[in-house]
Design an enzyme around this catalytic site. Sequence first.
Site, mmCIF file in Angstrom:
data_model
loop_
_atom_site.group_PDB
_atom_site.id
_atom_site.type_symbol
_atom_site.label_atom_id
_atom_site.label_comp_id
_atom_site.label_asym_id
_atom_site.label_seq_id
_atom_site.Cartn_x
_atom_site.Cartn_y
_atom_site.Cartn_z
ATOM 1 N N ASN A 149 0.834 -1.198 0.000
ATOM 2 C CA ASN A 149 0.000 0.000 0.000
ATOM 3 C C ASN A 149 0.872 1.253 0.000
ATOM 4 O O ASN A 149 1.577 1.527 0.985
ATOM 5 C CB ASN A 149 -0.900 0.028 1.237
ATOM 6 C CG ASN A 149 -1.700 1.317 1.322
ATOM 7 O OD1 ASN A 149 -2.661 1.503 0.588
ATOM 8 N ND2 ASN A 149 -1.288 2.235 2.191
ATOM 9 N N GLU A 150 0.866 1.983 -1.118
ATOM 10 C CA GLU A 150 1.411 3.339 -1.277
ATOM 11 C C GLU A 150 2.925 3.439 -1.195
ATOM 12 O O GLU A 150 3.456 4.556 -1.201
ATOM 13 C CB GLU A 150 0.760 4.314 -0.274
ATOM 14 C CG GLU A 150 -0.736 4.431 -0.473
ATOM 15 C CD GLU A 150 -1.383 5.550 0.316
ATOM 16 O OE1 GLU A 150 -2.529 5.925 -0.005
ATOM 17 O OE2 GLU A 150 -0.743 6.052 1.274
ATOM 18 N N ASN A 151 3.654 2.333 -1.175
ATOM 19 C CA ASN A 151 5.110 2.446 -1.036
ATOM 20 C C ASN A 151 5.804 2.817 -2.339
ATOM 21 O O ASN A 151 6.798 3.551 -2.322
ATOM 22 C CB ASN A 151 5.684 1.144 -0.471
ATOM 23 C CG ASN A 151 5.192 0.871 0.932
ATOM 24 O OD1 ASN A 151 4.689 1.762 1.604
ATOM 25 N ND2 ASN A 151 5.331 -0.362 1.376
#
Length: 786
Positions: free
Chosen positions: A407-409
């Site tokens: 998630n979102e890295n």
Amino acid sequence: MLQATSLTEGWTLRHPDGPLPATVPGCVHTDLLAAGLIPDPLLGRNETEVAWVGRRDWSYERLLDAGSGQEQTDLVFDGLDTVAEILLDGRPLGRTRNMHRTHRFDVTGLSGRLTVRFVSAYAEAEAVRGRVGERPGAYAEPYQYVRKMACSFGWDWGPTLVTAGIWRPVRLEHWSTARLARVRPLVTVEDGTGVVELRVDVERTRVEAPLTVEARIGGVTARAALDGTRGTVGLRVPDADLWWPRGYGGQPLYDVEVTLLHEDTALDVWRRRIGFRSVALDTSADAHGTGFTLVVNGERLFARGVNWIPDDVFPSRVTRDRYRERLAQAAAAGVDLVRVWGGGIYESEDFYDACDDLGLLVWQDFPFACAAYPEEQPLRGEVEAEARENVVRLMPHPSLVLWNGNNENLWGFRDWEWEARLAGESWGEGYYLGLLPRVVAELDPTRPYTAGSPWSGSWDHHPNDPAHGTHHSWEVWNREDWAAYRASVPRFVAEFGWQAPPAYATLRRALPGERLAADSPGMLHHQKADDGNGKLARGLERHFVPPDAGDFDRWHYLTQVNQARAVAAGIEHWRSHWPVCAGTVLWQLNDCWPVTSWAAIDGDGREKPLHHELRRLYADRLLTLRDASLAVVNQAAERWPGRVLLRRMSVTGPELGRVELPFTAERRAVAVLDVPRELRPSGPEEFLVADADGLRAVRFPAPDRDIPYVTPEYDVALAPGGITVTARTLVRDLLLQADRLDPAARADRGLVTLLPGESVTIGVRGWKTPDAHAARTALYCLEPPR
């Protein structure tokens, strides 16, 4: 035959005041709470008073007798949170450092005092950080250095309560000759025939013993001999009934059984339920960019999704019934996809079983969120081991349709100034673009994998480019008006949302004795988002005359209205642009404690108005009005022919014009009709209404603060199972807050707009003493500025 002995009883927790009874599965916080030694950390500001718990080391103990008469006995922990040493009479059996794994220890013939000694997750994380170096993250806590539920360390909706404990069941397994170590069912469909290929791995005590596996499903049986420790057995089920997501068909499930045999003697049995279906992810390029469309059984889907976070800050408290209740609430809102977000956990079998039954597609993140994750040891080995175990554990479930790397890295690396700070150090890319896709391809090739969310498919495009792959829309909540959702058409909106406080009764329970105000001490403590109240206030000011500072009830109502309006603006717009946009995944379905957040269901399980609005937004058929057109959205399997009544109305009551237009929306398609120019509102005192087949869309061309509403007038009467409200004027966004009547009361609908003369019956359950006058006190609607 393998025999299992539960070890969930008889545990004690060491404490300076003496041993305490311990509940297993559980954690230190829940045991201290049960003993009355800490206050409930979810109430008031008690969270800060118990912060010391996560900084200490703790030990669990019980007596162990592993005698059984069989050749081997294993001590099996399904989940240890997180860094632990396991000892028997002081002698080490092993160490663990991963909450997301099962751990197994040979204790054949042993007995004595079993001790599980937990080291503070802070101490472990800080030690690993010292070894591998600093990595950036969205929060100051060191969650990226330990394989533990990241949101234990706090999030922008969750408290910081760093847990330790035996959080999943523990048992002894006694066995002889061999046991089933791993079974991987590869399930496909070929021309209507269900195909199951079962890949079997065994552990042996006798290397020379001949072994056979027998598999059964749907009246079909097959056998195969094992070659050493591995074997494969295949089954074909003619005319298999297909498993479908809810709204597309049924959810038939087949019991599959694998028996390990030695000379026709059963040694071990593996049982699961599977469903026959095909799944693909279409990421092909087109004139609009790069798509992201789920395809199940050949049917292309607009995914109607929600993001799922752990339903309790102490996950061991989430029972099978609670999973069922929460996921049934999702299904009731029209949801067909649940994304298990990467800052949480791989959920228990109970979660995925419920999704299988309810027809809820599962998008499963690997547990990486909002940080740069080191790829050095000891983390890399743990990441691979947990991925391998959980891919195999979850792959029987037909509801599981997508693996997601993080998630979102990937977005964080590009946009959040990580790249310069990392200066070439590892940050997780090797997991998301290397290790994890290899593991999925090797173990579960029947399902698609995507490297992250958001992710455009390659570094050729910005990771959060709305024209390519998945997109997270957070600029709107953080900096803009929700009307800005209508400014773009992403290919797939995997996160977006708007905040609102919990239900009134939830706040009263969570903040006992506090005089509620938007900025009262308890309210601020239960608002974890950066400048969350400021964003709420700015969001209100763009649409409403702000309520008086002391008018909490009005603020509470308006923020609920604004949340529902914001989400509706996005979903209506994006659904109307199918198939360019192929899905929306609301942030978020649920909460883990009572908090002001983006959730549709609050921390006490009460539905916000947003939940009821989702039922309209995610229904198969939807009407949505744009500035000069009407979109007729039909996600049903049948074409939708009909007639729509368009009316131009005055807020003072009169009808100013009408027209009836025919339409036909094909199956899984959108039809767009022009609104005749003479029906378009000419100022803030006018609005447009569209009605067709019991569905309604309403469009006001101006912010509410500029609309000259008349004082709403309506009558309230008791009705069987609820109340009936009859409007004498325009009544916009009428809401019955049933929990104000009784904390146990629930209304069956949320916001509703009534034209003069119209009535609505609102069902209410859990209301012990129905009374029309009391009901009126719990009714809210928009009013002229005071």
